[in-house]
Design an enzyme around this catalytic site. Sequence first.
Site, mmCIF file in Angstrom:
data_model
loop_
_atom_site.group_PDB
_atom_site.id
_atom_site.type_symbol
_atom_site.label_atom_id
_atom_site.label_comp_id
_atom_site.label_asym_id
_atom_site.label_seq_id
_atom_site.Cartn_x
_atom_site.Cartn_y
_atom_site.Cartn_z
ATOM 1 N N GLU A 176 1.029 -1.155 0.078
ATOM 2 C CA GLU A 176 -0.135 -0.164 -0.079
ATOM 3 C C GLU A 176 0.742 1.299 0.006
ATOM 4 O O GLU A 176 0.435 2.176 0.688
ATOM 5 C CB GLU A 176 -0.766 -0.005 1.382
ATOM 6 C CG GLU A 176 -1.848 -1.440 1.172
ATOM 7 C CD GLU A 176 -2.654 -1.401 2.404
ATOM 8 O OE1 GLU A 176 -2.911 -0.528 3.222
ATOM 9 O OE2 GLU A 176 -3.367 -2.553 2.324
ATOM 10 N N ASN A 219 2.335 -5.091 -2.887
ATOM 11 C CA ASN A 219 0.854 -5.491 -3.100
ATOM 12 C C ASN A 219 0.021 -4.507 -2.493
ATOM 13 O O ASN A 219 0.427 -3.459 -1.822
ATOM 14 C CB ASN A 219 0.719 -6.308 -1.457
ATOM 15 C CG ASN A 219 -0.605 -6.998 -1.183
ATOM 16 O OD1 ASN A 219 -1.193 -7.729 -2.262
ATOM 17 N ND2 ASN A 219 -0.950 -6.994 0.084
ATOM 18 N N HIS A 255 -10.355 -6.451 -2.031
ATOM 19 C CA HIS A 255 -11.239 -6.351 -0.868
ATOM 20 C C HIS A 255 -12.532 -5.536 -1.624
ATOM 21 O O HIS A 255 -12.181 -4.353 -2.245
ATOM 22 C CB HIS A 255 -10.800 -5.328 0.198
ATOM 23 C CG HIS A 255 -9.566 -6.173 0.994
ATOM 24 N ND1 HIS A 255 -9.954 -7.163 1.942
ATOM 25 C CD2 HIS A 255 -8.493 -5.876 1.190
ATOM 26 C CE1 HIS A 255 -8.827 -7.555 2.369
ATOM 27 N NE2 HIS A 255 -7.925 -6.771 2.014
ATOM 28 N N GLU A 285 -5.996 -11.011 -1.099
ATOM 29 C CA GLU A 285 -6.806 -10.438 0.358
ATOM 30 C C GLU A 285 -8.170 -10.427 -0.121
ATOM 31 O O GLU A 285 -9.054 -9.925 0.492
ATOM 32 C CB GLU A 285 -6.186 -9.424 0.691
ATOM 33 C CG GLU A 285 -4.933 -9.250 1.179
ATOM 34 C CD GLU A 285 -4.474 -8.118 2.007
ATOM 35 O OE1 GLU A 285 -5.266 -7.534 2.264
ATOM 36 O OE2 GLU A 285 -3.231 -7.734 2.019
ATOM 37 N N ASP A 287 -12.314 -10.530 -0.332
ATOM 38 C CA ASP A 287 -13.372 -10.682 0.392
ATOM 39 C C ASP A 287 -14.372 -9.859 -0.201
ATOM 40 O O ASP A 287 -14.095 -8.977 -0.883
ATOM 41 C CB ASP A 287 -13.231 -10.343 1.953
ATOM 42 C CG ASP A 287 -12.430 -9.171 2.281
ATOM 43 O OD1 ASP A 287 -12.596 -8.371 1.594
ATOM 44 O OD2 ASP A 287 -11.967 -9.173 3.411
HETATM 45 O O1 G3I Z 1 -10.955 -8.880 17.405
HETATM 46 C C1 G3I Z 1 -10.123 -7.887 18.338
HETATM 47 C C2 G3I Z 1 -11.293 -7.600 19.467
HETATM 48 O O2 G3I Z 1 -11.529 -8.926 20.060
HETATM 49 C C3 G3I Z 1 -10.547 -6.844 20.295
HETATM 50 O O3 G3I Z 1 -11.312 -6.314 21.299
HETATM 51 C C4 G3I Z 1 -10.225 -5.430 19.586
HETATM 52 C C5 G3I Z 1 -9.246 -4.564 20.455
HETATM 53 O O4 G3I Z 1 -8.379 -3.710 19.807
HETATM 54 O O5 G3I Z 1 -9.016 -5.985 18.607
HETATM 55 C C6 G3I Z 1 -9.712 -6.908 17.949
HETATM 56 O O6 G3I Z 1 -8.660 -7.030 16.988
HETATM 57 C C7 G3I Z 1 -8.554 -6.338 15.840
HETATM 58 C C8 G3I Z 1 -8.563 -7.132 14.366
HETATM 59 O O7 G3I Z 1 -7.944 -6.258 13.446
HETATM 60 C C9 G3I Z 1 -9.766 -7.671 14.001
HETATM 61 O O8 G3I Z 1 -9.890 -8.474 13.072
HETATM 62 C C10 G3I Z 1 -7.109 -5.462 15.981
HETATM 63 O O9 G3I Z 1 -7.315 -4.632 17.046
HETATM 64 C C11 G3I Z 1 -6.877 -4.752 14.744
HETATM 65 O O10 G3I Z 1 -5.671 -4.162 14.593
HETATM 66 C C12 G3I Z 1 -6.748 -5.719 13.504
HETATM 67 O O11 G3I Z 1 -6.802 -4.950 12.361
HETATM 68 C C13 G3I Z 1 -6.200 -5.911 11.391
HETATM 69 C C14 G3I Z 1 -5.537 -4.762 10.248
HETATM 70 O O12 G3I Z 1 -5.096 -5.292 8.954
HETATM 71 C C15 G3I Z 1 -4.461 -3.810 10.781
HETATM 72 O O13 G3I Z 1 -3.310 -4.504 10.954
HETATM 73 C C16 G3I Z 1 -7.112 -6.815 10.667
HETATM 74 O O14 G3I Z 1 -7.123 -7.882 11.599
HETATM 75 C C17 G3I Z 1 -6.447 -7.328 9.185
HETATM 76 O O15 G3I Z 1 -7.445 -8.141 8.590
HETATM 77 C C18 G3I Z 1 -6.190 -6.191 8.472
HETATM 78 O O16 G3I Z 1 -5.427 -6.621 7.235
HETATM 79 C C19 G3I Z 1 -5.222 -5.533 6.227
HETATM 80 C C20 G3I Z 1 -3.945 -6.282 5.509
HETATM 81 O O17 G3I Z 1 -2.987 -6.445 6.516
HETATM 82 C C21 G3I Z 1 -3.437 -5.387 4.420
HETATM 83 N N1 G3I Z 1 -4.647 -5.023 3.384
HETATM 84 C C22 G3I Z 1 -5.881 -4.558 4.134
HETATM 85 C C23 G3I Z 1 -6.339 -5.476 4.936
HETATM 86 C C24 G3I Z 1 -7.472 -5.169 5.637
HETATM 87 O O18 G3I Z 1 -7.544 -3.925 6.388
#
Ligand code: G3I
Length: 369
Positions: A176, A219, A255, A285, A287
């Site tokens: 990105e 990516n 996405h 990625e 969805d």
């Molecule tokens: O699920 C927990 C929740 O239980 C908790 O209470 C809360 C507290 O902060 O956190 C939740 O987890 C979050 C998670 O997403 C949920 O899926 C994390 O904080 C959060 O940081 C996390 O974000 C991730 C995001 O990237 C940022 O790193 C996502 O999982 C992940 O799917 C997303 O992936 C990105 C790729 O890396 C790059 N391309 C876009 C893609 C989607 O944004």
Amino acid sequence: MWVWCGLALIAAILVITLASHEHFQNPTAVEQELTPSEALAPVETDTSSLRDLADRHSISVGAAVLMDPFRKDEEYQTILTREFNSLTPENAMKFARLHPERDRYNFVDAADLVTFAQNHQMDVHGHVLVWHRNLPDWLTETEWSREELMAVLQQHIYTVVGRFRGQVDSWDVVNEAIDVEQKDQLRESIWLNVIGPEYIQLAFRWAHEADPDAQLFYNDYKGEDLGRKSDAIYQLVRDLVQQGVPIHGVGLQMHTSIKDAPDPRDVAENMRRLNDLELTVKITEMDVQIHGVDRPEAELFLNQKQVYQDMMQTCLNAENCSGLTTWGVSDQYSWIPYYFERPDAPLLFDEEYQSKPAYDGLVEELMRL
Ligand code: G3I
């Protein structure tokens, strides 16, 4: 006499060989024998898993893996290994997770995923070495000189890629980095602001030095079809190729939603121009959101199926598309409802791990060709 017999035998073998060759070359010969209702019937899908079918096409079908369900939910692992031949750590290889303090790395989660993949004959797509998000405070809260930050990044890449050398098949090296609204179309980030645009090519060179056999990807999102974003991505990677930077592919995140899915013909054209640069592409990625369309759920799922199916078909038809990864295993753990704060169901399996029409769409597509 013996000569004539020999010639007759050779002729017979030739006729049989050609007939069977014709059968394989022209599958429509079989299709033509179907009655209309047979032809419309859904393809039999319960004989093979997605990964069996993908293996036959020598492509990867992957899923992004979250640590929580991976560790706690047995069925999650069952589906993962049964249906996918590739995995991408959804968060476990991000900078802050792997490198929480300047002099300390934590490889526990990432290494568990890599070992799991090895034990189940799955590829690993490493995500992600350089991104503007998920950076630790020790990194973002320090005033670095250009040389210092280059040294930090180089050490991070050498350590992480070196740790998994020979075990991670491909890496999202830079993620990105494009923002078409910015001057020069590069995203503001600590990397751009302190190191300058060269951080991109340096990251690829360092990753290649750390593991010369790994496939290295740029990516990004919303650059799947044709338009300003994909043009900017194309120009960036074309320049890298022309400068001899070791880049091997472009990840198309995908996405998307049933409301604004990219036109498959444009995606195909984008893949084609990247192929002209001798770059692989991978849907990294995927969805497909169904939120925001006022139709019965069954219809939404059929629309979603079509989007998945279109993209699989586009990938299979492209000379340079190596696979399709979904951003999660089941709807229950998708990032979408959490991030957009609304219910959705963007993946191939529902919250009870039942396969959805989208799953059948991929299977049908893999069985068709
Ligand atoms: O699920 C927990 C929740 O239980 C908790 O209470 C809360 C507290 O902060 O956190 C939740 O987890 C979050 C998670 O997403 C949920 O899926 C994390 O904080 C959060 O940081 C996390 O974000 C991730 C995001 O990237 C940022 O790193 C996502 O999982 C992940 O799917 C997303 O992936 C990105 C790729 O890396 C790059 N391309 C876009 C893609 C989607 O944004």
